[in-house]
Enzyme design. Structure first.
Site, PDB file in Angstrom:
ATOM      1  CE  LYS A 118     -11.162  -2.524  -8.940  1.00 59.81           C
ATOM      2  NZ  LYS A 118     -10.199  -3.112  -7.922  1.00 59.81           N
ATOM      3  CE  LYS A 201      -6.574   0.779 -14.669  1.00 57.92           C
ATOM      4  NZ  LYS A 201      -6.790   0.835 -13.130  1.00 57.92           N
ATOM      5  CE  LYS A 204      -3.289  -5.599 -10.518  1.00 56.67           C
ATOM      6  NZ  LYS A 204      -2.368  -5.453  -9.673  1.00 56.67           N
TER       7      LYS A 204
HETATM    8  P1  TYM Z   1      -3.473  -1.137  -8.122  1.00 55.06           P
HETATM    9  O1  TYM Z   1      -2.931  -2.832  -7.555  1.00 55.06           O
HETATM   10  O2  TYM Z   1      -4.590  -1.161  -9.177  1.00 55.06           O
HETATM   11  O3  TYM Z   1      -2.182  -0.630  -8.760  1.00 55.06           O
HETATM   12  C1  TYM Z   1      -0.869  -0.486  -8.332  1.00 55.06           C
HETATM   13  C2  TYM Z   1      -0.123   0.814  -8.515  1.00 55.06           C
HETATM   14  O4  TYM Z   1      -0.039   0.421 -10.006  1.00 55.06           O
HETATM   15  C3  TYM Z   1      -0.593   1.659 -10.743  1.00 55.06           C
HETATM   16  N1  TYM Z   1      -1.055   1.307 -12.011  1.00 55.06           N
HETATM   17  C4  TYM Z   1      -0.776   1.815 -13.219  1.00 55.06           C
HETATM   18  N2  TYM Z   1       0.042   3.068 -13.315  1.00 55.06           N
HETATM   19  C5  TYM Z   1      -0.001   3.448 -14.596  1.00 55.06           C
HETATM   20  N3  TYM Z   1      -0.552   2.947 -15.878  1.00 55.06           N
HETATM   21  C6  TYM Z   1      -1.374   1.969 -15.593  1.00 55.06           C
HETATM   22  N4  TYM Z   1      -2.280   1.548 -16.573  1.00 55.06           N
HETATM   23  C7  TYM Z   1      -1.464   1.302 -14.185  1.00 55.06           C
HETATM   24  N5  TYM Z   1      -2.318   0.467 -13.540  1.00 55.06           N
HETATM   25  C8  TYM Z   1      -1.739   0.414 -12.364  1.00 55.06           C
HETATM   26  C9  TYM Z   1      -1.760   2.175  -9.741  1.00 55.06           C
HETATM   27  O5  TYM Z   1      -2.032   3.735 -10.124  1.00 55.06           O
HETATM   28  C10 TYM Z   1      -0.982   1.715  -8.379  1.00 55.06           C
HETATM   29  O6  TYM Z   1      -0.063   2.967  -8.037  1.00 55.06           O
HETATM   30  N6  TYM Z   1      -5.636   0.898  -4.330  1.00 55.06           N
HETATM   31  C11 TYM Z   1      -4.461   0.783  -5.167  1.00 55.06           C
HETATM   32  C12 TYM Z   1      -3.704  -0.176  -3.937  1.00 55.06           C
HETATM   33  C13 TYM Z   1      -3.398   0.374  -2.637  1.00 55.06           C
HETATM   34  C14 TYM Z   1      -2.561   1.690  -2.174  1.00 55.06           C
HETATM   35  C15 TYM Z   1      -2.718   1.948  -0.915  1.00 55.06           C
HETATM   36  C16 TYM Z   1      -1.759   2.416  -3.300  1.00 55.06           C
HETATM   37  C17 TYM Z   1      -3.895   0.034  -1.396  1.00 55.06           C
HETATM   38  N7  TYM Z   1      -3.523   0.952  -0.486  1.00 55.06           N
HETATM   39  C18 TYM Z   1      -2.059   2.927  -0.202  1.00 55.06           C
HETATM   40  C19 TYM Z   1      -1.290   3.497  -2.453  1.00 55.06           C
HETATM   41  C20 TYM Z   1      -1.220   3.665  -0.894  1.00 55.06           C
HETATM   42  C21 TYM Z   1      -4.513  -0.170  -6.122  1.00 55.06           C
HETATM   43  O7  TYM Z   1      -5.446  -0.880  -6.211  1.00 55.06           O
HETATM   44  O8  TYM Z   1      -3.556  -0.378  -6.906  1.00 55.06           O
END
Ligand code: TYM
Length: 341
Positions: A118, A201, A204
């Site tokens: 990032k 991947k 968004k």
């Molecule tokens: P984020 O917002 O990027 O994504 C949210 C969840 O969606 C999953 N995900 C995917 N799974 C499969 N294929 C994909 N292409 C894909 N894109 C996203 C992510 O793995 C995630 O589970 N840091 C985290 C948010 C967070 C969090 C937490 C998660 C903050 N605190 C505590 C668990 C526990 C994030 O940026 O997810």
């Protein structure tokens, strides 16, 4: 640390930075619903404090937060059975994150591939929050003494760091206080790939909207994106081994399997020898049939934003009740005097 002795408690989060994608839906939301429906105590958080580690226009952040809440509910999260809230309404997350900033080491955070991706070449100009982000993520989870964290594959490294932070806190203070969490990374959809490139991947933040399916896309857009998805010229093989070296084909089979709640092997066997010209319309029909009800329910919920805010506020109240005593204990362990009345 005997996790077995602790009650199973699930925590997970999604960032409200832009809209939700099919990756979020299959890799996270659908699995959250399954955990909730299995009767496991579940806490789900829209992590607005994480989102602002990169610039967010305030009005867009508000919209994305409400849309994410609508997405959770439309996908099947029931605010009476799970706790659903936005992170900034529960101050304990940010406070425990500060303790963890003092536990985590620069070297640990410097290894995080998501930060490297990032921040890119312009590291000097990345926010301090983007670097410290995994300590906040550890706090999100551990402030509830959660034991299990369902996520997609891309979050695995952050969860390993959460385990390291909990272990170092326990060790440094000579306590058995924070649980060593279990990542839950299971099923066909833990890594949904871009529709334009099977090696990256679905995200968004990808510049091409054709690379992803958004939960706000209508039926025509979904069908068009699947029709135009990049594929190779070979017919589909009957086994998963036959998909080696064919990441785009593998991805579409995985998406089909996850949408239809089946194993990828079964899908591969069903379409053995077929061309993409036959498979893609079937996948498009399935995607529209499964996603359209979610999208229309999201749209319906978004018509009453005050109700969404009420649900988030209620959830935050329940979350705070769980988090505050755990934060207070952590402060006590660390030697903070708490005598304010
Ligand atoms: P984020 O917002 O990027 O994504 C949210 C969840 O969606 C999953 N995900 C995917 N799974 C499969 N294929 C994909 N292409 C894909 N894109 C996203 C992510 O793995 C995630 O589970 N840091 C985290 C948010 C967070 C969090 C937490 C998660 C903050 N605190 C505590 C668990 C526990 C994030 O940026 O997810």
């Amino acid at each position: 640390m005997a996790n077995q002795a602790r009650e199973t408690r699930v925590f997970s989060g999604i960032q409200p930075s832009g809209g939700l994608t099919l990756g979020n839906y299959l890799g996270a939301l659908k699995r959250f619903v399954a955990l909730q429906d299995s009767g496991t105590e579940s806490i789900y958080c829209i992590v607005d404090l994480h989102a602002i580690t990169v610039w967010q226009e305030p009005s867009e952040l508000r919209l994305a937060t409400r849309q994410a809440a609508a997405g959770f509910i439309a996908a099947g999260i029931d605010p009476d059975r799970s706790i659903l809230f936005n992170q900034s309404q529960v101050h304990s997350h940010a406070e425990l994150a500060w303790l963890f900033n003092c536990v985590a080491r620069m070297g640990w955070l410097g290894r995080m591939t998501q930060f490297k991706d990032k921040a890119g070449k312009n590291r000097e100009n990345a926010s301090v929050g983007l670097f410290a982000y995994p300590a906040l993520m550890a706090a999100d989870i551990l402030v509830y003494h959660a034991t299990h964290v369902p996520v997609g594959e891309d979050q695995k490294q952050h969860l390993e760091l959460t385990r390291e932070i909990a272990g170092k806190f326990n060790h440094d203070y000579g306590v058995d206080f924070f649980p060593i969490i279990e990542p839950v990374i299971e099923g066909a959809a833990t890594r949904i790939m871009s529709l334009r490139d099977g090696k990256v991947k679905m995200s968004k933040s990808d510049r091409s909207d054709m690379s992803r399916i958004n939960l706000t896309d209508d039926a025509d857009a979904i069908a068009k994106k699947i029709r135009r998805a990049r594929t190779d010229a070979q017919p589909l093989p009957g086994t998963l081994d036959g998909l080696d070296g064919r990441p785009e084909a593998r991805n579409l089979i995985n998406i089909y399997a996850a949408l239809d709640e089946r194993e990828p092997q079964g899908v591969a066997a069903e379409f053995a020898g077929r061309l993409f010209s036959e498979f893609k319309p079937r996948l498009a029909d399935l995607a529209v049939a499964k996603l359209e009800p979610v999208t229309s329910e999201m749209n319906r919920l978004m018509e009453d934003q005050a109700e969404i805010d009420r649900i988030l506020g209620d959830g935050a109240g329940k979350a705070a009740e769980l988090a505050e005593p755990i934060l207070a204990d952590a402060y006590d362990i660390a030697g903070m005097i708490r005598s304010r009345r």
